[in-house]
Scaffold this active site. Structure first.
Site, PDB file in Angstrom:
ATOM      1  N   LYS A  77      54.297  35.516  48.314  1.00 45.19           N
ATOM      2  CA  LYS A  77      53.872  36.931  48.084  1.00 45.19           C
ATOM      3  C   LYS A  77      54.438  38.111  48.946  1.00 45.19           C
ATOM      4  O   LYS A  77      55.051  37.838  50.009  1.00 45.19           O
ATOM      5  CB  LYS A  77      52.432  36.743  48.892  1.00 45.19           C
ATOM      6  CG  LYS A  77      51.421  38.078  48.498  1.00 45.19           C
ATOM      7  CD  LYS A  77      50.116  38.006  49.244  1.00 45.19           C
ATOM      8  CE  LYS A  77      48.931  39.083  49.165  1.00 45.19           C
ATOM      9  NZ  LYS A  77      47.729  38.953  49.576  1.00 45.19           N
ATOM     10  N   SER A 152      43.559  39.691  46.701  1.00 44.93           N
ATOM     11  CA  SER A 152      44.868  40.188  46.296  1.00 44.93           C
ATOM     12  C   SER A 152      46.355  39.757  46.134  1.00 44.93           C
ATOM     13  O   SER A 152      47.156  40.083  45.730  1.00 44.93           O
ATOM     14  CB  SER A 152      45.125  41.278  47.599  1.00 44.93           C
ATOM     15  OG  SER A 152      45.692  40.413  48.771  1.00 44.93           O
ATOM     16  N   SER A 176      41.571  36.569  49.662  1.00 47.44           N
ATOM     17  CA  SER A 176      42.686  36.890  48.947  1.00 47.44           C
ATOM     18  C   SER A 176      43.222  35.534  48.302  1.00 47.44           C
ATOM     19  O   SER A 176      44.181  35.740  47.456  1.00 47.44           O
ATOM     20  CB  SER A 176      43.549  37.856  49.548  1.00 47.44           C
ATOM     21  OG  SER A 176      43.112  38.976  49.477  1.00 47.44           O
TER      22      SER A 176
HETATM   23  N1  GLN Z   1      39.503  41.521  48.686  1.00 52.69           N
HETATM   24  C1  GLN Z   1      39.376  41.773  49.907  1.00 52.69           C
HETATM   25  C2  GLN Z   1      39.827  43.310  50.011  1.00 52.69           C
HETATM   26  O1  GLN Z   1      39.868  43.850  49.419  1.00 52.69           O
HETATM   27  C3  GLN Z   1      40.189  40.787  50.614  1.00 52.69           C
HETATM   28  C4  GLN Z   1      41.862  41.118  50.761  1.00 52.69           C
HETATM   29  C5  GLN Z   1      42.396  40.158  51.424  1.00 52.69           C
HETATM   30  O2  GLN Z   1      42.099  38.894  51.750  1.00 52.69           O
HETATM   31  N2  GLN Z   1      43.873  40.486  51.531  1.00 52.69           N
HETATM   32  O3  GLN Z   1      39.963  43.355  51.575  1.00 52.69           O
END
Ligand code: GLN
Length: 496
Positions: A77, A152, A176
């Protein structure tokens, strides 16, 4: 034609019988990345470096002394630093930032002889649940390209789901890794907070962030975790807890284990197909000899509010460093210092990032700190206690990873609150710092007649949460379930 999702065992068998080389395997993955370019999973592909590393691993395999991930091809990532290549966090503000060093997790993959194939697309600064917040365009779900892959870490997840790598590193602050894994039908593991060093990980929310693997099977996730886990003198929050040989726990046996289904997760708002899939899964675990019973997590309804207050508070402070002065985008037009800060940040950050900086600054402001930030910290403690109580009675807590199947691209971008609700089942593990894994546990009723998707349905994920540093238990249950079912073999159609 379909892509082949690859396991390291299959690759190793082919390497042993001499029918392939790591170089050819890497070439195959590079071909799949090219063929699936429209999915937008990668921000940078290391064509030459990957082939060079593959040849190096082939030589080591021939000579002996190759590392534990020899033969494995891994994507990373783009929030993790890798020496000499760009780390953009999918943001305009870091568009041209080249990392001067390797993140510890990346350095450990390299030392274990993995081939690193590229950097993957993501929501800007890991903020999002759909990978639509990337400054470089959304990522598509390979199972159905009109759907989001989750976020994400959408690019890393798609890299595995579409057969572009054996495994990939993602990060999980509120879901994420697990939520995209559920949306694309792969395995995604969020380790215990502190299990993997965060050195070289660009911070979103420092008390939540964890690095973990995506893979097409539980064993490969275990292999990657074994390599990246462990104390690191460069990260004071990395834990001094010994790293078990995770693969040894994959015994295909859940007899005598107790698994808790939290009543709160099966309430209103859960899509019926997801409930049905998780019920069937609970039956399978029962049939395997596990004791499956109900548990309570009474503060579940407060998790999303507590998470979005604490996460934005930490994010607003972490993102203060992007001011145009030291690195990253600097506005060309500004004539004095404060205008340079303002303009650089206005031009560099996307809408969701700005929204969270404003929200986070607000909840930390003097007049509101007690009402929001402090309160949310207290709720965080209550959520942790809920889990402690549950783990007095059970070894593992099981629930759906996501309340809905993958949604359509564009469906929730106009309504941030709806987007935040996609994390309703994942954020509690981050608030409590616990390890959790998402594994494929079914498909929705066919929405099309694509023969290669196992009937055309969309993936459903089961989430297992465990005691701190008890990733072994999660991997054991997940592996046993995986061997009993065929879900992990479902392959998305990738047009060649
Ligand atoms: N979807 C969650 C957010 O928007 C988690 C993001 C993540 O785990 N980086 O914060």
């Amino acid at each position: 034609m379909t892509s082949g999702r690859a396991t390291l065992d299959a690759t190793r068998a082919a390497l042993r019988e001499g029918s392939t080389t790591v170089e050819r395997v890497t070439e195959g993955f590079l071909g799949a990345i090219g063929a699936g370019a429209r999915l937008n999973a990668f921000l940078d592909v290391f064509h030459d470096q990957a082939m060079e590393q593959a040849r190096r691993v082939d030589r080591k395999l021939a000579a002996g002394g190759a590392g534990p991930l020899a033969g494995m091809v891994v994507a990373v990532k783009d929030v993790l630093c890798m020496e000499g290549v760009k780390t953009t966090c999918a943001s305009k503000i870091l568009e041209n930032f080249v990392s001067p060093y390797d993140a510890t997790a990346v350095a450990r993959l390299k030392a274990a002889d993995a081939v690193l194939i590229g950097k993957t697309n993501m929501d800007e600064f890991a903020m999002g649940s759909s990978t639509e917040n990337s400054a470089f365009g959304p990522v598509k779900n390979p199972v159905d390209e009109s759907k989001v892959p989750g976020g994400s870490s959408g690019g890393s997840c798609v890299a595995v789901a579409a057969g572009m790598a054996h495994a990939a590193l993602g990060t999980d602050t509120g879901g994420s890794i697990r939520q995209p894994a559920a949306f694309c039908g792969v395995v995604g593991l969020k380790p215990t907070y502190g299990r993997v060093s965060r050195y070289g990980l660009v911070a979103l929310s420092s008390s939540f962030d964890v690095i973990g693997p995506f893979a097409s099977c539980v064993r490969d996730a275990a292999r990657v975790l074994s390599v990246i886990a462990g104390e690191d003198p460069r990260d004071a929050t990395s834990a001094e807890v010994p790293v078990p040989a995770y693969e040894e726990f994959l015994t295909n046996d859940v007899r005598g284990m107790t698994i808790g289904l939290p009543a709160e997760a099966f309430a209103e708002g859960l899509a019926p197909e997801i409930r049905a899939a998780v019920d069937t899964c609970a039956d399978a675990l029962r049939a395997g000899g596990a004791d499956v019973r109900e548990v309570r997590l009474p503060h579940s309804s407060a998790t999303i509010s507590a998470y979005y207050i604490l996460m934005t508070a930490e994010a607003s402070s972490n993102l203060a460093r992007y001011d145009g002065a030291r690195y990253g985008h600097r506005s060309a037009g500004a004539r004095e210092l404060s205008a340079m800060y303002t303009r650089s940040r206005s031009e560099g950050f996307g809408a969701e990032t700005k929204r969270r900086i404003m929200l986070g600054t607000y909840v930390l402001s003097a007049g509101y700190y007690d009402a929001y930030y402090l309160k949310a910290q207290q709720v965080r403690t209550l959520i942790l206690r809920d889990y402690h109580d549950a783990f007095d009675a059970v070894d593992v807590v099981a629930m759906p990873t996501s309340p809905t199947p993958p949604f359509t691209i564009g469906e929730k971008t106009g309504d941030p609150l709806q987007m935040y609700l996609a994390d309703v089942f994942t954020v509690s593990a981050n608030l409590a710092g616990l390890p959790a894994i998402s594994i494929p546990c079914g498909l929705t009723t066919p929405v099309s007649s694509k023969p290669d998707t196992g009937g055309g349905g969309l993936p459903i994920g089961l989430q297992l949460t465990g005691r701190p540093f008890d990733e072994s238990m999660l991997l054991r249950v997940a592996d046993a379930y995986e061997r009993d079912t065929e879900w992990w073999k479902q392959q998305p159609p990738i047009a060649r």
